[in-house]
Design an enzyme around this catalytic site. Sequence first.
Site, PDB file in Angstrom:
ATOM      1  N   GLU A 167       0.801  -1.221   0.000  1.00 54.61           N
ATOM      2  CA  GLU A 167       0.000   0.000   0.000  1.00 54.61           C
ATOM      3  C   GLU A 167       0.837   1.277   0.000  1.00 54.61           C
ATOM      4  O   GLU A 167       0.818   2.028   0.988  1.00 54.61           O
ATOM      5  CB  GLU A 167      -0.944   0.000   1.204  1.00 54.61           C
ATOM      6  CG  GLU A 167      -1.882  -1.186   1.243  1.00 54.61           C
ATOM      7  CD  GLU A 167      -2.889  -1.121   2.391  1.00 54.61           C
ATOM      8  OE1 GLU A 167      -2.853  -0.169   3.186  1.00 54.61           O
ATOM      9  OE2 GLU A 167      -3.723  -2.033   2.486  1.00 54.61           O
ATOM     10  N   GLU A 353      -5.098  -8.845   1.270  1.00 54.42           N
ATOM     11  CA  GLU A 353      -5.643  -8.554   2.600  1.00 54.42           C
ATOM     12  C   GLU A 353      -7.142  -8.355   2.493  1.00 54.42           C
ATOM     13  O   GLU A 353      -7.611  -7.648   1.598  1.00 54.42           O
ATOM     14  CB  GLU A 353      -5.057  -7.254   3.197  1.00 54.42           C
ATOM     15  CG  GLU A 353      -3.643  -7.366   3.661  1.00 54.42           C
ATOM     16  CD  GLU A 353      -3.103  -6.070   4.263  1.00 54.42           C
ATOM     17  OE1 GLU A 353      -3.905  -5.224   4.716  1.00 54.42           O
ATOM     18  OE2 GLU A 353      -1.881  -5.911   4.265  1.00 54.42           O
TER      19      GLU A 353
HETATM   20  C1  FCB Z   1      -4.165  -2.224   5.825  1.00 48.86           C
HETATM   21  C2  FCB Z   1      -2.739  -2.509   6.240  1.00 48.86           C
HETATM   22  C3  FCB Z   1      -2.613  -3.560   7.324  1.00 48.86           C
HETATM   23  C4  FCB Z   1      -3.715  -3.463   8.352  1.00 48.86           C
HETATM   24  C5  FCB Z   1      -5.056  -3.344   7.701  1.00 48.86           C
HETATM   25  C6  FCB Z   1      -6.218  -3.277   8.657  1.00 48.86           C
HETATM   26  O1  FCB Z   1      -4.237  -0.973   5.236  1.00 48.86           O
HETATM   27  O2  FCB Z   1      -2.002  -2.941   5.131  1.00 48.86           O
HETATM   28  O3  FCB Z   1      -1.327  -3.451   7.869  1.00 48.86           O
HETATM   29  O4  FCB Z   1      -3.459  -2.433   9.223  1.00 48.86           O
HETATM   30  O5  FCB Z   1      -5.095  -2.224   6.864  1.00 48.86           O
END
Ligand code: FCB
Length: 446
Positions: A167, A353
């Site tokens: 990110e 994620e």
């Molecule tokens: C994302 C991050 C991760 C975590 C989630 C909830 O943006 O990559 O580290 O904090 O959010």
Amino acid sequence: MKRQDGFPDGFIWGCSTSSYQIEGAAAEGGKGPSIWDTFAHTPGKVAEGHSGDRACDSYHRWNDDISLLKELNAGAYRFSVSWPRIQPEGRGVPNQAGLDYYSRLLDALAEAGIEPWLELFHWDLPQALEEAGGWRSRDTALRFQEYAAIMYGHIGDRVRHWTSMNEPWCAAFLGHLTGEHAPGMRDRVAATRAAHHLLLAHGLAARAYRQSGLAGEYGLVINPSKPRPATLRPEDLAASERASIERTSLWLDPVFGRGYPQGFVERFGGDLPVEAGDMDIIAAPLDFIGVNYYNEEAVRAAAQGPDNPYGFEPVPTYQKKTEMGWEIEPQGLRRILEYIAENWPCRVLFVTENGAAFPDVPGPDGIIRDYDRIEYLEGHIAACREAISHGVPLKGYFVWSLLDNFEWSYGYTKKFGLAGVDPSDRKRRPKLSFYYYRDRIAGFCP
Ligand code: FCB
């Protein structure tokens, strides 16, 4: 037996974590400080004064994490390397204790039959580099290439899936525009410079990987978003377009060799420190894109100013929210995957994620029956299946997160884990969602 749930055989089921959020041992094993150590120890920056000093203590308890992954029968584990554990000052000879830590972790994963997904940067920049200009400085991208090459050289033969960074939008914008994240700056020019140098660092590291002769797969993880316009008024349509550019095209266009998107260049192009050859480096060939998805917002136009550096703002929506206040919209995951697959030539996508924070109140027997999280995961996994049936080349899904951990500026107040971590003894305690995911991995769920 063939899976009954419509997912192809070979689909990768995994869990994600990151170094600063779980490792602890902030000053052990020769590790230098990172910008997150500094930020977390600056009063007022992190909820309740929490820090990653001890976190889940995975630096010592990595074996417990692997036991959990084994019990899940996870196919893959995505974790990040702490750059200041490898290069305490962000440059120069590697710290052997740091290399040994990741080497042990890789050995244990191999023994457990779990594919490591190694990420080089999940925001914990060595503090020494921050003091030399951080991501505002071009030199940080060159240092990143050096660090990446160290990792390829030492453990490259044991890792088949690499990602350069997580990110970059967050590192650039939350770190330098709104100041919610380390290093806590609020400066549009700094954020724009950081964005370019993060992309350059990614490209340099990806190119170095190809030059290393290693034959694994290489990708970049982004948190793309295409917010819905709050209304069909032209100014809200334009706001949603601008938001989508900053979250999505700003990263994917350069990486796929299209240069910076026009809508960004018109507004901030003068601050992009592009030098000859940079855009070719950034467009180094990639094997996959990792998509992190939590929610889908609706935005409207707003006056740009010190309190709203973006020039747009989210509007309240009717969906249920998680503990983060993030709306639950599984179809948004399908939409963003389809949007990316239709507009950029990605050969392969992964959801790197996806997950949710909920209150997680234990029952009288101590068990956390997190039905909200199960419903969240189930909805989003179903959205992945739909995306695949619509032709998206999605090859795997990773839950955020294996463990409750240090949730950045929220400290430990927000819990995303399939397993809780007892603050008194750091024991891992699987929640009901852990067993749900285990059964989902096995193909038992509908
Ligand atoms: C994302 C991050 C991760 C975590 C989630 C909830 O943006 O990559 O580290 O904090 O959010």
